[in-house]
Design an enzyme around this catalytic site. Structure first.
Site, PDB file in Angstrom:
ATOM      1  N   ASP A 130      -1.108   1.525 -16.575  1.00  0.00           N
ATOM      2  CA  ASP A 130      -1.962   2.477 -15.851  1.00  0.00           C
ATOM      3  C   ASP A 130      -2.239   3.661 -16.760  1.00  0.00           C
ATOM      4  OD1 ASP A 130      -2.038   1.532 -12.891  1.00  0.00           O
ATOM      5  OD2 ASP A 130       0.093   1.486 -13.336  1.00  0.00           O
ATOM      6  N   ARG A 188       0.653   6.400 -18.815  1.00  0.00           N
ATOM      7  CA  ARG A 188       1.955   5.847 -19.226  1.00  0.00           C
ATOM      8  C   ARG A 188       2.212   6.047 -20.713  1.00  0.00           C
ATOM      9  NH1 ARG A 188       2.840   6.076 -14.014  1.00  0.00           N
ATOM     10  NH2 ARG A 188       1.875   4.407 -12.804  1.00  0.00           N
ATOM     11  N   ARG A 241      -7.637  11.694  -8.841  1.00  0.00           N
ATOM     12  CA  ARG A 241      -7.748  10.426  -9.573  1.00  0.00           C
ATOM     13  C   ARG A 241      -9.120   9.793  -9.360  1.00  0.00           C
ATOM     14  NH1 ARG A 241      -3.131   6.920  -7.295  1.00  0.00           N
ATOM     15  NH2 ARG A 241      -3.855   5.430  -8.883  1.00  0.00           N
ATOM     16  N   LYS A 269     -10.384  -0.028  -9.328  1.00  0.00           N
ATOM     17  CA  LYS A 269      -9.427  -0.020  -8.229  1.00  0.00           C
ATOM     18  C   LYS A 269      -9.762   1.127  -7.280  1.00  0.00           C
ATOM     19  CE  LYS A 269      -5.910   2.605 -10.824  1.00  0.00           C
ATOM     20  NZ  LYS A 269      -4.615   2.523 -11.525  1.00  0.00           N
ATOM     21  N   HIS A 270      -9.422   1.011  -5.959  1.00  0.00           N
ATOM     22  CA  HIS A 270      -8.612  -0.029  -5.315  1.00  0.00           C
ATOM     23  C   HIS A 270      -9.482  -0.671  -4.249  1.00  0.00           C
ATOM     24  CE1 HIS A 270      -6.012   3.237  -6.767  1.00  0.00           C
ATOM     25  NE2 HIS A 270      -5.086   2.309  -7.025  1.00  0.00           N
ATOM     26  N   HIS A 293       1.865   3.876  -1.199  1.00  0.00           N
ATOM     27  CA  HIS A 293       3.183   3.636  -1.792  1.00  0.00           C
ATOM     28  C   HIS A 293       4.275   3.689  -0.717  1.00  0.00           C
ATOM     29  CE1 HIS A 293       0.923   4.802  -5.429  1.00  0.00           C
ATOM     30  NE2 HIS A 293       1.819   4.101  -6.089  1.00  0.00           N
ATOM     31  N   ASP A 335      -2.498  -4.531  -6.281  1.00  0.00           N
ATOM     32  CA  ASP A 335      -1.728  -3.334  -6.591  1.00  0.00           C
ATOM     33  C   ASP A 335      -0.252  -3.755  -6.537  1.00  0.00           C
ATOM     34  OD1 ASP A 335      -1.078  -0.707  -7.167  1.00  0.00           O
ATOM     35  OD2 ASP A 335      -2.338   0.136  -5.590  1.00  0.00           O
TER      36      ASP A 335
END
Length: 594
Positions: A129, A137, A198, A228-229, A241, A314
């Protein structure tokens, strides 16, 4: 490092026959031949993209070995590949995969070597990601760009494409060939806890254009982009999440809003699309999450939108997909819905064996697996993994974090900073009259491996620009004592810079008390631009959209007058006292000329 000859030998002549290039389906005959030689267990493994702890594929630290044993039942990435024959691996910072670019390159090479030395070994599709902004990351010294909402504020498709091209070149250089970016969600809910900055913005057409530009940049650099998403996560007040969001949009609104960027991505030839763990009753009344919905993934995405690329879930460890079904049913139902890649299940053993059992028991046809594997192998071939699975240290040095790349990120960032309030033309600050600055505010954990914390980065940048700036972190929920300390320190400053972060009552009290001192106060939204609605008395307000170094340095240059504020709001800001009314509309932004 193994040579190309070694790679071809390692595949026992199978992949060696695949001089893959040209159109997406030109080599299907060869790919189908590969699939026909795979065992059922190998086919099942090819569907999974899994996390693994450690900086090395064969010799991770003991703590990472322990974590792998606990969560996966193996010691290393190489052992996981040997046991489960996974088709993909995802890198995370918290899994200690991404210390520095050269280490990442070695890890990638180790993973490829471990897979290619297996019987009928295939290259691994390594993903991560790397959205930029608040989700990354791979950190410094890699080039880090402004986040999506900042890019939306800049409004330049050329900049979006440049971001994709440079970021793609750097990811490819360290062995990552699939990036879970760009975010194609249209953020129309200011309270959205998981998308927010985002997203590229709230206007479907603008988001669509920028998404297509990023896709062109990434894939032109040889890295698979992922929109995404799907079918759209931009209007949720629940984080998938931790919960199970419900989208209440009508089918008509979905067509006009959420679907538009995904259609644009598909027209741009996007390699992969990621599903959302959301309930969307207008598209599927069953109550299933979109990730497990045949009507949404096969009926709409495949059928109506005509998408034949890779569909990746995901993370299957997220609560939104685990609410209704057990971890053994989720991967099977996802495949039945139309998914190709199963991302990061909580237990690989449970998920892998569940799929195997479903095929052996007749619930899933082996031919259904073959369809997904063909799409996955097409992607691997298109991104050059059969011909060039390995990377080199020379390539890392030549590509990652070069001065030209870093300068491009700085230039793009300067075009995103948005000036929302500037009473009596307080900004830009003059060093002769406001030379001594106090920088206070929220200091959230630095995202994406940047230096941080935000107050320190701002203070250092302003000092480099000729001011004398002192940092005093006050946090996201400053106590009364902390506020009093900041107010006292402001007495010795010519002006105060304060960073707000998803503004709280305590942050609001801090800003108001600083304004009451009579000292000039410049507030900077270091995450959501919506903060400005809570601060009607602040004389100057900038939106930076993130607290990464590149955006904070750009904000500092705008404060100092070294750069002009050129960003325009890509989302509306509603009034705090009446959210039905817009305080600042989409496209709003001041300049220093008026």
């Amino acid at each position: 490092m193994p040579s190309r000859r070694t790679v071809l030998a390692a595949t026992a002549g199978v992949a060696a026959s695949l001089a893959i290039s040209g159109t997406a389906h030109a080599n299907d005959k060869k790919l189908r031949s590969l699939i026909s030689r795979m065992t059922l267990e190998e086919k099942v493994g090819q569907l999974f993209v899994m996390r693994v702890y450690g900086h090395s594929a064969t010799a991770p630290d003991q703590t990472d070995i322990d974590a792998n044993l606990k969560e996966i039942g193996v010691r290393t990435a190489a052992e996981m590949i040997a046991r489960y024959r996974v088709g993909g691996i995802i890198y995370f910072t918290w899994a200690h995969n991404t210390r520095d670019p050269h280490q990442i390159a070695d890890l990638s090479n180790g993973i490829q070597k471990a897979s290619l030395r297996q019987p009928r070994g295939l290259p691994v599709l390594i993903s991560t990601d790397q959205e930029h902004g608040i989700v990354c990351r791979v950190g410094e010294p890699a080039t880090l760009f402004p986040g999506a909402m900042a890019i939306g504020a800049g409004g330049s498709r050329k900049d979006a494409r440049t971001l994709g091209r440079i970021a793609g070149q750097e990811l490819r250089a360290i062995g990552i060939r699939q990036n879970y970016s760009p975010v194609a969600d249209v953020n129309v809910n200011p309270a959205n806890p998981v998308i927010g900055v985002r997203s590229l913005g709230s206007e479907a057409g603008a988001v669509a254009g920028l998404v297509a530009a990023e896709v062109a940049g990434y894939q032109g650099a040889g890295v698979a982009a992922t929109a995404k998403h799907f079918p759209g996560h931009g209007d949720t007040a629940v984080d998938s999440h931790y919960g199970f969001p419900v989208i209440t949009h009508s089918r008509e609104l979905w067509e006009q809003l959420d679907a538009v960027p995904f259609r644009s991505a598909i027209r741009a030839g996007i390699d992969s699309i990621m599903t959302a763990h959301i309930q969307f009753p207008a598209l599927d009344a069953s109550g299933d999450p979109a990730t497990l919905s045949h009507p949404i993934l096969t009926g709409i995405l495949r059928g109506e939108l005509g998408y034949d690329g890779v569909v990746v879930t995901d993370s299957l460890g997220m609560e939104g997909v685990r609410t209704k079904y057990g971890d053994d049913r989720v991967p099977v139902l996802a495949l039945k819905a139309g998914v190709d890649q199963l991302l990061n299940p909580p237990s690989l053993d449970v998920a892998w064996n569940a799929v195997l059992k479903a095929v052996r028991g007749g619930e899933l046809a082996e031919a259904r697996l073959d369809e997904s594997i063909l799409r996955i192998l097409r992607l691997k071939a298109r991104r050059g993994l059969f011909e060039e699975p390995y990377v080199s240290h020379g390539g890392v040095t030549r590509t990652v974090g070069t001065p030209a790349h870093l300068a491009a990120a700085d230039r793009i960032a300067e075009r995103t900073t948005t000036l929302l309030v500037n009473e009596r033309r307080l900004l830009p600050l003059d060093r002769r009259t406001h030379g001594k600055l106090l920088v206070v505010g929220a200091d959230p954990a630095s995202p994406s491996g940047t230096t941080g914390p935000p107050t320190g980065v701002l203070a250092a940048a302003l000092t480099e620009l000729g001011f004398t700036a002192t940092a005093l972190p006050t946090g996201t929920a400053p106590s009364a004592a902390t506020v009093a300390q900041a107010v006292a320190a402001a007495q010795d400053a010519d002006a105060v810079i304060v960073g707000t972060y998803n503004i709280t009552a305590a942050q609001k009290a801090l800003v108001e008390q600083l304004v009451a001192t009579g000292r000039p106060v410049v507030a900077v939204a270091i995450r959501n631009p919506y903060d400005v609605a809570q601060l009607p008395t602040v004389p100057a307000y900038l939106a930076a959209y993130s607290w990464t170094d590149v955006e904070l340095r750009a904000a500092a240059r705008v404060i100092a007058g070294q750069a002009a504020p050129r960003g325009r709001l890509p989302v509306p800001v509603q009034r705090a006292d009446d959210p039905a009314k817009v305080l600042y509309p989409v496209g709003y932004g001041l300049s220093y000329g008026r």
